[in-house]
Design a protein around this motif. Structure first.
Motif, mmCIF file in Angstrom:
data_model
loop_
_atom_site.group_PDB
_atom_site.id
_atom_site.type_symbol
_atom_site.label_atom_id
_atom_site.label_comp_id
_atom_site.label_asym_id
_atom_site.label_seq_id
_atom_site.Cartn_x
_atom_site.Cartn_y
_atom_site.Cartn_z
ATOM 1 N N LYS A 151 32.104 47.951 75.915
ATOM 2 C CA LYS A 151 33.122 47.207 75.171
ATOM 3 C C LYS A 151 34.479 47.298 75.861
ATOM 4 C CE LYS A 151 31.784 46.928 70.297
ATOM 5 N NZ LYS A 151 32.178 47.331 68.922
ATOM 6 N N ALA A 152 34.839 48.514 76.277
ATOM 7 C CA ALA A 152 36.142 48.707 76.920
ATOM 8 C C ALA A 152 36.228 47.912 78.216
ATOM 9 C CB ALA A 152 36.366 50.193 77.188
ATOM 10 N N ALA A 153 35.146 47.914 78.993
ATOM 11 C CA ALA A 153 35.146 47.183 80.258
ATOM 12 C C ALA A 153 35.268 45.681 80.029
ATOM 13 C CB ALA A 153 33.877 47.499 81.039
ATOM 14 N N LEU A 154 34.565 45.179 79.018
ATOM 15 C CA LEU A 154 34.619 43.746 78.739
ATOM 16 C C LEU A 154 35.961 43.337 78.137
ATOM 17 C CD1 LEU A 154 31.013 43.146 77.342
ATOM 18 C CD2 LEU A 154 31.917 42.498 79.578
ATOM 19 N N GLN A 155 36.578 44.226 77.385
ATOM 20 C CA GLN A 155 37.919 43.931 76.878
ATOM 21 C C GLN A 155 38.898 43.756 78.033
ATOM 22 O OE1 GLN A 155 38.319 47.300 74.242
ATOM 23 N NE2 GLN A 155 38.127 46.019 72.410
ATOM 24 N N GLY A 156 38.707 44.547 79.080
ATOM 25 C CA GLY A 156 39.544 44.390 80.266
ATOM 26 C C GLY A 156 39.314 43.069 80.964
ATOM 27 N N ALA A 157 38.114 42.465 80.717
ATOM 28 C CA ALA A 157 37.797 41.169 81.322
ATOM 29 C C ALA A 157 38.153 40.007 80.396
ATOM 30 C CB ALA A 157 36.313 41.109 81.675
ATOM 31 N N GLY A 158 38.811 40.308 79.263
ATOM 32 C CA GLY A 158 39.277 39.241 78.375
ATOM 33 C C GLY A 158 38.491 39.058 77.096
ATOM 34 N N TYR A 159 37.461 39.879 76.854
ATOM 35 C CA TYR A 159 36.662 39.752 75.638
ATOM 36 C C TYR A 159 37.332 40.496 74.485
ATOM 37 C CZ TYR A 159 32.733 37.551 78.026
ATOM 38 O OH TYR A 159 31.938 36.664 78.720
ATOM 39 N N ASP A 160 37.251 39.932 73.298
ATOM 40 C CA ASP A 160 37.886 40.504 72.111
ATOM 41 C C ASP A 160 36.793 40.857 71.105
ATOM 42 O OD1 ASP A 160 39.417 41.232 69.973
ATOM 43 O OD2 ASP A 160 40.225 39.241 69.574
ATOM 44 N N PHE A 161 36.753 42.115 70.699
ATOM 45 C CA PHE A 161 35.718 42.564 69.764
ATOM 46 C C PHE A 161 36.266 42.831 68.371
ATOM 47 C CE2 PHE A 161 34.144 43.627 73.976
ATOM 48 C CZ PHE A 161 32.891 43.034 73.933
ATOM 49 N N ALA A 162 37.419 42.297 68.091
ATOM 50 C CA ALA A 162 37.998 42.470 66.761
ATOM 51 C C ALA A 162 37.187 41.678 65.734
ATOM 52 C CB ALA A 162 39.444 42.003 66.752
ATOM 53 N N THR A 163 37.151 42.186 64.507
ATOM 54 C CA THR A 163 36.500 41.461 63.415
ATOM 55 C C THR A 163 37.223 40.147 63.170
ATOM 56 O OG1 THR A 163 35.806 43.524 62.375
ATOM 57 C CG2 THR A 163 35.861 41.568 60.982
ATOM 58 N N GLN A 164 36.471 39.077 63.044
ATOM 59 C CA GLN A 164 37.041 37.746 62.910
ATOM 60 C C GLN A 164 37.334 37.413 61.448
ATOM 61 O OE1 GLN A 164 37.663 35.723 65.826
ATOM 62 N NE2 GLN A 164 37.315 37.806 66.588
ATOM 63 N N ASN A 165 38.543 36.954 61.189
ATOM 64 C CA ASN A 165 38.933 36.470 59.860
ATOM 65 C C ASN A 165 39.463 35.046 60.018
ATOM 66 O OD1 ASN A 165 38.691 38.816 57.858
ATOM 67 N ND2 ASN A 165 39.787 39.771 59.569
ATOM 68 N N PRO A 166 38.614 34.052 59.808
ATOM 69 C CA PRO A 166 39.006 32.669 60.070
ATOM 70 C C PRO A 166 40.120 32.189 59.155
ATOM 71 C CG PRO A 166 36.929 32.752 58.875
ATOM 72 C CD PRO A 166 37.255 34.169 59.261
ATOM 73 N N ASN A 167 40.915 31.248 59.661
ATOM 74 C CA ASN A 167 41.953 30.653 58.824
ATOM 75 C C ASN A 167 41.335 29.588 57.917
ATOM 76 O OD1 ASN A 167 41.718 28.201 60.327
ATOM 77 N ND2 ASN A 167 43.162 28.987 61.858
ATOM 78 N N PHE A 168 42.176 28.977 57.088
ATOM 79 C CA PHE A 168 41.675 28.038 56.077
ATOM 80 C C PHE A 168 40.963 26.843 56.715
ATOM 81 C CE2 PHE A 168 42.305 24.482 53.038
ATOM 82 C CZ PHE A 168 41.574 25.001 51.972
ATOM 83 N N ALA A 169 41.538 26.316 57.799
ATOM 84 C CA ALA A 169 40.924 25.167 58.466
ATOM 85 C C ALA A 169 39.557 25.533 59.033
ATOM 86 C CB ALA A 169 41.847 24.650 59.574
ATOM 87 N N GLN A 170 39.445 26.731 59.608
ATOM 88 C CA GLN A 170 38.154 27.162 60.141
ATOM 89 C C GLN A 170 37.128 27.332 59.024
ATOM 90 O OE1 GLN A 170 40.005 30.571 62.177
ATOM 91 N NE2 GLN A 170 38.924 29.944 64.042
ATOM 92 N N VAL A 171 37.586 27.875 57.897
ATOM 93 C CA VAL A 171 36.675 28.049 56.763
ATOM 94 C C VAL A 171 36.152 26.700 56.281
ATOM 95 C CG1 VAL A 171 36.540 28.742 54.335
ATOM 96 C CG2 VAL A 171 37.634 30.247 56.003
ATOM 97 N N LEU A 172 37.041 25.724 56.148
ATOM 98 C CA LEU A 172 36.607 24.391 55.721
ATOM 99 C C LEU A 172 35.593 23.802 56.699
ATOM 100 C CD1 LEU A 172 39.877 22.642 54.436
ATOM 101 C CD2 LEU A 172 37.962 23.530 53.090
ATOM 102 N N GLY A 173 35.869 23.975 57.987
ATOM 103 C CA GLY A 173 34.943 23.469 58.997
ATOM 104 C C GLY A 173 33.581 24.135 58.904
ATOM 105 N N LEU A 174 33.569 25.453 58.711
ATOM 106 C CA LEU A 174 32.307 26.181 58.604
ATOM 107 C C LEU A 174 31.529 25.761 57.361
ATOM 108 C CD1 LEU A 174 33.519 29.726 59.684
ATOM 109 C CD2 LEU A 174 31.901 28.280 60.928
ATOM 110 N N VAL A 175 32.228 25.591 56.253
ATOM 111 C CA VAL A 175 31.552 25.135 55.034
ATOM 112 C C VAL A 175 30.943 23.756 55.260
ATOM 113 C CG1 VAL A 175 31.910 24.384 52.650
ATOM 114 C CG2 VAL A 175 32.916 26.532 53.448
ATOM 115 N N GLY A 176 31.700 22.867 55.913
ATOM 116 C CA GLY A 176 31.177 21.532 56.199
ATOM 117 C C GLY A 176 29.921 21.580 57.054
ATOM 118 N N LEU A 177 29.916 22.425 58.071
ATOM 119 C CA LEU A 177 28.740 22.540 58.940
ATOM 120 C C LEU A 177 27.555 23.143 58.195
ATOM 121 C CD1 LEU A 177 30.615 23.792 62.124
ATOM 122 C CD2 LEU A 177 29.452 21.584 61.871
ATOM 123 N N LEU A 178 27.824 24.124 57.339
ATOM 124 C CA LEU A 178 26.750 24.705 56.540
ATOM 125 C C LEU A 178 26.179 23.686 55.557
ATOM 126 C CD1 LEU A 178 28.341 28.200 55.893
ATOM 127 C CD2 LEU A 178 26.204 27.785 57.118
#
Length: 546
Positions: A424-451
């Motif tokens: 994880k640490a090595a990949l974070q140095g390469a630009g990867y983010d392992f933080a827990t994702q909390n989508p914004n309102f627009a993303q939530v609406l999009g996900l609901v639409g796709l579901l």
């Protein structure tokens, strides 16, 4: 040869009143919701069940063992279908599904009472598997009983609509499982919920069992079964007759490889696979993912009613074919879009700095406690943290993120937890983010639409199925004849989907590769349904058979 006319019975002794029909639909649907809640709560709490009963240093193996336990329950559904189908055709619809709902409630509560593997060792997973077997047996008898019971009360011109409440109730069981888990998470501190609070949703099944039994005891026997019994026309051996009745072998084949294969693979993909996808590879906050999928499922329940009512006008074949073709065209694009919305940074990183694992003997066995080679261990580490990768050739084990080679000089090869943290640490140095994702309102609406797109595919292939299967088979062997192919298909094609899809993802390193399982089965189902289902407006069995 047995003549269809010889077993034709009066469809009703008397016309049920509107009040009676409402009670039939309400009691059957409520019982179906509760019974599927009992079955699905296991999948909803898969991660915590893995930690309690299937602990392993290999996170991927732990997940696969949980889904293997999930699949075992489905594997026994056909046996339940044979057993309870026989009883339903011999003794009646009502009392058979009273037995199934009781068995399910007791088995589910039992899971909540089992001590963890840390307390009683190997006995814990063995008891869990035994209880899952009982759940599978119960579920094998539930769906056929509830679906037929409603179908045999419904007037022909409303059969698709009335029985669609049973189809929507399956989704209702999944939504209820999510709602109960979310409520328990809100009321119980996180540490306590992980330690013991996850057992509460299982124990609540005893309350749901009491409500279901109270409602179902108010019901009378199916009028069609009453007519057959009074005429002395019930089957002597429903299981044998299911395979000897004229034309039934073809009907069972179509019901298994067409109807059941279509509805079950897209159903589990739309709800279970999407939830696992968001909480797993996309690293979305668990509560947020459950809220999004639960809300989409709640809205999608209405789609099943719309499709059931529509099928009363256009027939049962057209919606199923349409849903199948939509799945073949839109399944992968829908999940790709979900990934882009749920974790856009991961998608961007995977494009800008794709991961390549190389080395000799790059073999990865997800079911092994530990991998034999360094390359296999690197693949295990990347799989466990949900990072997509491809495999290349090399003289020594290596990982590259785009043009950058990761430093493995001090990689702790024999320390699984240490490897995962360093990767994880090595990949974070390469630009990867392992933080827990909390989508914004627009993303939530999009996900609901796709579901909801996935929910539409499921509703089209599932909404009219209870009516369709009831019309496909003769009344005297209807419980057995529809339950056997339905539960073989749902039990094996659908029940093993999470396990097999997870295995495909694990060995390929591609979070989307498991969708091929659904796509292939849907392609087969579309061909079989196109060939084997009757077109045009709905017809009773006697009209179809004549």
């Amino acid at each position: 040869m047995q003549d269809a006319a010889a077993v034709k019975v009066s469809p009703q002794l008397r016309e049920p009143t509107a009040k009676e029909i409402r009670l039939v639909i309400a009691a059957s649907s409520a019982g179906t919701i509760f019974e599927w809640y009992d079955f699905f709560i296991y999948g909803t709490l898969a991660a915590l069940i893995g930690a309690a009963f299937f602990p392993s240093d290999n996170a991927t193996l732990e997940t696969l063992l949980v889904w293997a336990g999930f699949a075992v329950g489905f594997g026994f559904r056909p046996i339940g279908a044979i057993l309870f189908g026989y009883l339903g055709d011999k003794l009646g619809r009502k009392y058979t599904f009273l037995v199934t709902v009781t068995l399910m409630g007791i088995a589910t509560a039992g899971v909540g009472l089992i001590p963890s593997a840390a307390t009683i060792g190997i006995a814990a997973p063995i008891i869990v598997i035994l209880l899952r077997i009982l759940q599978g047996l119960a579920l094998g008898g539930e769906y056929g009983g509830a679906a037929i019971y409603v179908a045999e009360h419904a007037p022909p011109e409303k059969r698709g609509y009335y029985t669609s409440f049973i189809q929507a109730s399956v989704v209702g069981g999944f939504v209820l499982s999510l709602a109960v888990v979310l409520a328990c998470r809100a009321l119980i501190p996180a540490e306590d919920f992980a330690a013991w609070g996850w057992r509460v949703p299982f124990l609540l099944s005893l309350i749901l069992l009491g409500i279901s039994l109270w409602m179902r005891f108010k019901l009378s026997e199916s009028p069609v079964f009453q007519a057959m019994k009074e005429a002395g026309e019930t089957a002597k051996n429903p299981f044998i007759e299911s395979f000897t009745y004229p034309g039934n072998k073809k009907r069972i084949f179509v019901a298994l490889f067409g109807v059941a294969a279509a509805l079950t693979t897209i159903w589990y993909t739309a709800f279970f696979s999407s939830l696992s996808f968001l909480k797993g590879p996309m690293r979305m906050d668990a509560v947020t993912a459950e809220l999004i999928v639960g809300f989409a499922g709640l809205v999608a329940m209405s789609f099943y009613l719309v499709v059931g009512k529509w099928s009363d006008r256009v027939g049962r074949k057209k919606p199923i074919i349409l849903g199948g073709l939509m799945t073949l065209l839109l399944l992968f694009p829908t999940f790709w879009a979900m990934g882009s919305l749920a974790n856009p940074q991961l998608v961007a990183s995977a494009q800008a700095a794709p991961i390549i694992v190389s080395g000799p003997n790059c073999d990865y066995d997800p079911f092994a406690d530990s991998q034999k080679t360094q390359c296999g261990k690197l693949m295990e580490d990347l799989t466990s943290i949900g990072v997509p990768y491809t495999v290349g050739q090399g003289s020594s084990a290596a990982v590259a993120a785009g043009d950058r080679s990761l430093d493995l000089a001090k990689y702790p090869w024999e320390d699984g937890a240490g490897r995962k943290a360093q990767m994880k640490a090595a990949l974070q140095g390469a630009g990867y983010d392992f933080a827990t994702q909390n989508p914004n309102f627009a993303q939530v609406l999009g996900l609901v639409g796709l579901l909801l797109i996935l929910g539409t595919m499921s509703a089209l292939t599932y909404g009219s199925v209870a009516a369709l299967l009831s019309e496909m088979f003769p009344p005297r062997i209807r419980y057995s004849s529809m339950s056997i192919p339905y539960h073989f298909g749902a039990g094996y094609f659908g029940g093993f989907l999470p396990l097999i899809a997870a295995y495909i993802v694990a060995i390929t390193g591609d979070a989307y590769s498991g969708l091929w399982y659904t796509w292939v089965f849907m392609a087969i189902a579309v061909v079989v349904c196109w060939w084997g289902l009757p077109g045009g407006p709905p017809k009773d069995f006697e009209d179809n058979a004549g």
